[in-house]
Design a protein around this motif. Sequence first.
Motif, PDB file in Angstrom:
ATOM      1  N   PRO A  31     -21.825   1.725  43.788  1.00  0.00           N
ATOM      2  CA  PRO A  31     -21.215   2.310  42.583  1.00  0.00           C
ATOM      3  C   PRO A  31     -21.945   3.560  42.076  1.00  0.00           C
ATOM      4  N   ASP A  32     -23.273   3.524  42.046  1.00  0.00           N
ATOM      5  CA  ASP A  32     -24.033   4.682  41.555  1.00  0.00           C
ATOM      6  C   ASP A  32     -23.955   5.868  42.499  1.00  0.00           C
ATOM      7  N   VAL A  33     -23.983   5.604  43.800  1.00  0.00           N
ATOM      8  CA  VAL A  33     -23.908   6.705  44.769  1.00  0.00           C
ATOM      9  C   VAL A  33     -22.561   7.406  44.664  1.00  0.00           C
ATOM     10  N   VAL A  34     -21.472   6.632  44.645  1.00  0.00           N
ATOM     11  CA  VAL A  34     -20.140   7.242  44.519  1.00  0.00           C
ATOM     12  C   VAL A  34     -20.042   7.996  43.203  1.00  0.00           C
ATOM     13  N   ASP A  35     -20.558   7.412  42.131  1.00  0.00           N
ATOM     14  CA  ASP A  35     -20.545   8.064  40.824  1.00  0.00           C
ATOM     15  C   ASP A  35     -21.250   9.420  40.887  1.00  0.00           C
ATOM     16  N   LYS A  36     -22.403   9.464  41.523  1.00  0.00           N
ATOM     17  CA  LYS A  36     -23.176  10.703  41.588  1.00  0.00           C
ATOM     18  C   LYS A  36     -22.564  11.723  42.540  1.00  0.00           C
ATOM     19  N   LEU A  37     -21.790  11.254  43.508  1.00  0.00           N
ATOM     20  CA  LEU A  37     -21.125  12.179  44.429  1.00  0.00           C
ATOM     21  C   LEU A  37     -19.810  12.703  43.861  1.00  0.00           C
ATOM     22  N   THR A  38     -19.392  12.166  42.726  1.00  0.00           N
ATOM     23  CA  THR A  38     -18.157  12.606  42.069  1.00  0.00           C
ATOM     24  C   THR A  38     -18.447  12.921  40.600  1.00  0.00           C
ATOM     25  N   PRO A  39     -19.321  13.884  40.328  1.00  0.00           N
ATOM     26  CA  PRO A  39     -19.806  14.118  38.964  1.00  0.00           C
ATOM     27  C   PRO A  39     -18.753  14.600  37.974  1.00  0.00           C
ATOM     28  N   LEU A  40     -17.673  15.168  38.467  1.00  0.00           N
ATOM     29  CA  LEU A  40     -16.657  15.682  37.559  1.00  0.00           C
ATOM     30  C   LEU A  40     -15.538  14.677  37.315  1.00  0.00           C
ATOM     31  N   GLY A  41     -15.679  13.491  37.905  1.00  0.00           N
ATOM     32  CA  GLY A  41     -14.680  12.459  37.692  1.00  0.00           C
ATOM     33  C   GLY A  41     -13.410  12.660  38.483  1.00  0.00           C
ATOM     34  N   HIS A  42     -13.523  13.389  39.581  1.00  0.00           N
ATOM     35  CA  HIS A  42     -12.344  13.666  40.402  1.00  0.00           C
ATOM     36  C   HIS A  42     -12.469  13.017  41.767  1.00  0.00           C
ATOM     37  N   ALA A  43     -11.332  12.708  42.334  1.00  0.00           N
ATOM     38  CA  ALA A  43     -11.275  12.199  43.702  1.00  0.00           C
ATOM     39  C   ALA A  43     -11.799  13.278  44.654  1.00  0.00           C
ATOM     40  N   PRO A  44     -12.119  12.923  45.863  1.00  0.00           N
ATOM     41  CA  PRO A  44     -12.759  13.827  46.807  1.00  0.00           C
ATOM     42  C   PRO A  44     -12.082  15.178  47.032  1.00  0.00           C
ATOM     43  N   GLU A  45     -10.787  15.264  46.823  1.00  0.00           N
ATOM     44  CA  GLU A  45     -10.128  16.543  47.029  1.00  0.00           C
ATOM     45  C   GLU A  45     -10.736  17.637  46.156  1.00  0.00           C
ATOM     46  N   ALA A  46     -11.379  17.242  45.067  1.00  0.00           N
ATOM     47  CA  ALA A  46     -12.000  18.203  44.163  1.00  0.00           C
ATOM     48  C   ALA A  46     -13.188  18.899  44.796  1.00  0.00           C
ATOM     49  N   GLY A  54      -8.729  -1.796  43.062  1.00  0.00           N
ATOM     50  CA  GLY A  54      -8.755  -0.344  42.935  1.00  0.00           C
ATOM     51  C   GLY A  54      -9.419   0.145  41.656  1.00  0.00           C
ATOM     52  N   ALA A  55      -9.251  -0.586  40.568  1.00  0.00           N
ATOM     53  CA  ALA A  55      -9.830  -0.168  39.286  1.00  0.00           C
ATOM     54  C   ALA A  55     -11.357  -0.170  39.349  1.00  0.00           C
ATOM     55  N   ILE A  56     -11.921  -1.078  40.125  1.00  0.00           N
ATOM     56  CA  ILE A  56     -13.379  -1.129  40.258  1.00  0.00           C
ATOM     57  C   ILE A  56     -13.883   0.157  40.892  1.00  0.00           C
ATOM     58  N   ALA A  57     -13.356   0.486  42.067  1.00  0.00           N
ATOM     59  CA  ALA A  57     -13.815   1.679  42.781  1.00  0.00           C
ATOM     60  C   ALA A  57     -13.481   2.952  42.013  1.00  0.00           C
ATOM     61  N   GLN A  58     -12.319   2.996  41.356  1.00  0.00           N
ATOM     62  CA  GLN A  58     -11.948   4.186  40.599  1.00  0.00           C
ATOM     63  C   GLN A  58     -12.907   4.410  39.440  1.00  0.00           C
ATOM     64  N   SER A  59     -13.475   3.333  38.884  1.00  0.00           N
ATOM     65  CA  SER A  59     -14.426   3.490  37.781  1.00  0.00           C
ATOM     66  C   SER A  59     -15.687   4.223  38.234  1.00  0.00           C
ATOM     67  N   TRP A  60     -16.017   4.130  39.513  1.00  0.00           N
ATOM     68  CA  TRP A  60     -17.198   4.822  40.035  1.00  0.00           C
ATOM     69  C   TRP A  60     -16.960   6.321  40.098  1.00  0.00           C
ATOM     70  N   VAL A  61     -15.710   6.716  40.309  1.00  0.00           N
ATOM     71  CA  VAL A  61     -15.347   8.131  40.403  1.00  0.00           C
ATOM     72  C   VAL A  61     -15.129   8.714  39.012  1.00  0.00           C
ATOM     73  N   ASP A  62     -14.448   7.960  38.158  1.00  0.00           N
ATOM     74  CA  ASP A  62     -14.127   8.440  36.816  1.00  0.00           C
ATOM     75  C   ASP A  62     -15.395   8.664  35.995  1.00  0.00           C
ATOM     76  N   ILE A  63     -15.274   9.524  35.007  1.00  0.00           N
ATOM     77  CA  ILE A  63     -16.362   9.734  34.063  1.00  0.00           C
ATOM     78  C   ILE A  63     -16.407   8.517  33.140  1.00  0.00           C
ATOM     79  N   GLY A  64     -17.577   7.994  32.945  1.00  0.00           N
ATOM     80  CA  GLY A  64     -17.745   6.787  32.143  1.00  0.00           C
ATOM     81  C   GLY A  64     -18.509   5.748  32.934  1.00  0.00           C
TER      82      GLY A  64
END
Length: 131
Positions: free
Chosen positions: A110-125, A58-68
């Motif tokens: 990883p880059d696609v998910v990162d770019k689709l979550t630019p504010l570092g929030h899960a999809p509900e955002a 989970g930490a791997i995938a969450q890093s793609w969403v989180d800022i950083g």
Amino acid sequence: MQFLDEAARGIYGPSAIGIDPSSPIAVAIAALLTSRDSHEYGEGISQLLDRFTHCGHGAIAQSWVDIGGNQPVTPNQLEKALGPATIHALARQSGLPSQEMLTQLSQHLPDVVDKLTPLGHAPEAFGMANR
């Protein structure tokens, strides 16, 4: 693929995702991140995070969403998280052999998910209010 092209254009501009939207790997990524019911990527990202969490990554995938920085993912980790049925379906939809699809997916997801979550929030955002 129109999904990735529209998502990238809406957030960053036409070439933001860094892959040709009509490429086989873009087809696989769009299929993976698109909700089957609403055709919106938010639910797909949530499901992807859940799959990675349930297999201990989970930490791997969450890093793609989180800022950083984004943690890398290996084809084997993807295979474990996605499972054989999803891998088979994605390979069939993309036209790529399963192992090649997993290799390319590990490079681009990883880059696609990162770019689709630019504010570092899960999809509900994304405000899935269109449902």
